[in-house]
Design a protein around this motif. Structure first.
Motif, PDB file in Angstrom:
ATOM      1  N   ARG A  73      -5.048 -27.528  27.489  1.00 48.62           N
ATOM      2  CA  ARG A  73      -4.068 -28.526  27.005  1.00 48.62           C
ATOM      3  C   ARG A  73      -2.767 -28.298  27.757  1.00 48.62           C
ATOM      4  O   ARG A  73      -2.234 -27.195  27.786  1.00 48.62           O
ATOM      5  N   ASN A  74      -2.257 -29.337  28.378  1.00 48.37           N
ATOM      6  CA  ASN A  74      -1.141 -29.180  29.313  1.00 48.37           C
ATOM      7  C   ASN A  74       0.224 -29.308  28.660  1.00 48.37           C
ATOM      8  O   ASN A  74       0.371 -29.783  27.528  1.00 48.37           O
ATOM      9  N   GLU A  88      -4.372 -21.183  20.053  1.00 49.06           N
ATOM     10  CA  GLU A  88      -3.880 -21.523  21.385  1.00 49.06           C
ATOM     11  C   GLU A  88      -5.061 -21.779  22.307  1.00 49.06           C
ATOM     12  O   GLU A  88      -6.053 -21.037  22.283  1.00 49.06           O
ATOM     13  N   MET A 128      -3.100 -23.320  29.189  1.00 49.21           N
ATOM     14  CA  MET A 128      -1.972 -24.189  28.832  1.00 49.21           C
ATOM     15  C   MET A 128      -1.132 -24.422  30.088  1.00 49.21           C
ATOM     16  O   MET A 128      -0.015 -23.904  30.224  1.00 49.21           O
ATOM     17  N   THR A 158       8.984 -25.643  24.903  1.00 46.06           N
ATOM     18  CA  THR A 158       7.581 -25.202  24.977  1.00 46.06           C
ATOM     19  C   THR A 158       7.312 -24.159  23.897  1.00 46.06           C
ATOM     20  O   THR A 158       6.294 -24.223  23.198  1.00 46.06           O
ATOM     21  N   GLY A 212      -1.291 -32.792  26.383  1.00 49.48           N
ATOM     22  CA  GLY A 212      -0.293 -32.090  25.589  1.00 49.48           C
ATOM     23  C   GLY A 212       1.054 -32.789  25.606  1.00 49.48           C
ATOM     24  O   GLY A 212       1.181 -33.933  26.047  1.00 49.48           O
TER      25      GLY A 212
END
Length: 460
Positions: free
Chosen positions: A69-70, A111, A115, A97, A31
């Motif tokens: 997903r980071n 989403e 995360m 963010t 991410g």
């Protein structure tokens, strides 16, 4: 069950995708670093892997797919932005963010299930680094902990390069504490004015690469199915992820399939602030370009090919989507269309999937049309405001669009009697149709009568 084939960067070939467990398909995608708005190129992997996520959920079931997903929220770019603006780091990362989530949501991206933020996984990173040091894959020098590249014999296999080639072709950070120029930082010291955490090597912060290895291990395990990202991350980021993960957890395979999307251009040139063609997603949204249009342009090009964003492509995408949405407004439900699923199952062939949706629209097959839009993440649940015709309901819009489509089909077949009958019926119903180079447009006249419209529809 549908057979999915994916191009695996690691093997350089398209392979039948066989998950480790069919009831637990796992995917990790790198991410953003959250210090500013996402630019257009940042959005391409989000859209690409969102389509893959939708396909996996369709094939294996929503409950059996996990997507992580980071967010990188500890980084020197963030520190620099804090110094420039005088704002707190936490304030910057929280704001950016949310910007990212809002902008990607406008593009129709679901989403992910997880995360993770890097700062929430510092203990896990420290534990992984300790393990690498204990196994002599890493060493401490001058307050830094570095991964010893020579300790991992397969380093370079993903990108297909030798260590010598990588040293020659990359801007390698030279530092006196490195035993090998290719060794990379796992942990570095922090001064009092920078974010830092206590560790066996003193107060410091993690290097960039270790965070994805630690977070993917915690969330998906030592072996998982798919790792994705832009091809700019293949080296050094993904190469380094593999090395440290395989050495810290040799019992696992880390990621079995590696997927990389190509880069984005603007009007045939590399996107660059110096060229004046640098756009964030928010720039385009604020200019009035709908998120669905941006997504459509992205998906018109196969993910492994360079994508060129142009103003003309955006205009054409908007014209096409208006037509499709007005037809889909007639649909009461979506109907599965296997050829489209097969196109996406062939290494995410979104270009072919879009061609099939064109054919479904031309045939007036509204239920399968809506299914195709849903699979590509292009159906927002109803006709979006920007595609609505003032004064008509979605159902009326769909009916009129379908009649116009039937008129066009009759014209192409030289069935002018049928074309004239539909034209005259719409006129009797109080619908004005104007033919333009971009397609037919319509509007409501004072004598509009939905009952007459229903009679025309029923007479087909």
């Amino acid at each position: 069950m549908t057979t999915i084939k994916l191009y695996n960067t690691k093997t350089r070939k398209k392979e039948v995708f066989e998950p480790l467990r069919r009831d637990d398909v796992r995917m990790y995608v790198c991410g953003p670093t959250v210090y500013d708005r996402a630019h257009l190129g940042n959005a391409r992997p989000v859209v690409v892997f969102d389509v893959l996520y939708r396909l996996l959920r369709h094939v294996y079931g929503e409950a059996h797919v996990t997507y992580a997903r980071n967010f990188t929220d500890v980084d020197d770019k963030i520190n620099a932005r804090a110094r420039e603006t005088g704002r707190a780091i936490g304030e910057i990362t929280a704001e950016t963010t949310q910007w990212f989530l809002d902008d990607m949501g406008a593009l129709g991206a679901l989403e992910p299930d997880h995360m993770p933020r890097a700062t929430d996984y510092i203990p896990q990173m420290i534990a992984m680094i300790e393990r690498l040091v204990a196994e002599r894959h890493a060493y401490e020098e001058e307050g830094h902990v570095l991964f010893a590249v020579e300790s991992y014999s397969d380093y370079g296999r993903l990108s297909g390069r030798t260590v010598e080639d990588m040293i020659a072709g990359a801007r390698v950070e030279k530092a006196p504490y490195k035993r090998n120029p290719m060794d990379f930082v796992l942990w570095k010291p922090s001064s009092d004015d920078l974010p830092g955490w206590e560790s066996p090597w003193g107060r410091g912060r993690p290097g960039w690469h270790i965070e994805c290895s630690a977070m993917s291990y915690e969330l998906l395990g030592e072996s998982f199915d798919i790792h994705g990202g832009g091809n700019d991350l293949m080296f050094p980021h993904h190469e380094n992820e593999i090395a440290q993960s395989r050495c810290a957890h040799p019992e696992g395979d880390f990621a079995r399939v590696w997927m990389h999307n190509e880069m984005l251009q603007v009007e045939g040139k590399k996107m660059s602030k110096s060229l004046g063609n640098f756009f964030t997603v928010r720039d385009l949204l604020d200019q009035g370009i709908p998120g669905e249009v941006i997504r459509f342009v992205f998906l018109s090009t196969h993910y492994r090919k360079p994508m060129d964003w142009t103003a003309e492509k955006a205009k054409e995408a908007e014209r096409t989507l208006r037509k499709w949405y007005r037809l889909a407004g007639l649909s009461g439900e979506s109907s599965r269309y296997d050829p489209l699923v097969q196109a996406l199952s062939d290494d995410l062939n979104t270009h072919e999937a879009i061609s099939q949706i064109h054919a479904l629209a031309n045939a007036g097959d509204v239920n399968t049309l809506r299914f195709g839009l849903e699979m590509l993440g292009l159906w927002p649940g109803a006709i979006p405001k920007w595609a609505e015709i003032e004064g008509f309901t979605d159902a009326e819009t769909g009916t009129i669009s379908h009649l116009i489509q039937r008129r066009e089909t009759a014209r192409k077949k030289k069935d002018f009697a049928e074309a004239d009958r539909i034209r005259d019926g719409l006129a009797r119903a109080g619908v004005k149709v104007v033919d333009t180079p971009e397609g037919a447009e319509f509007e409501k006249l004072p004598n509009y009568d939905v009952n007459v419209l229903d009679e025309v529809w029923g007479g087909l």
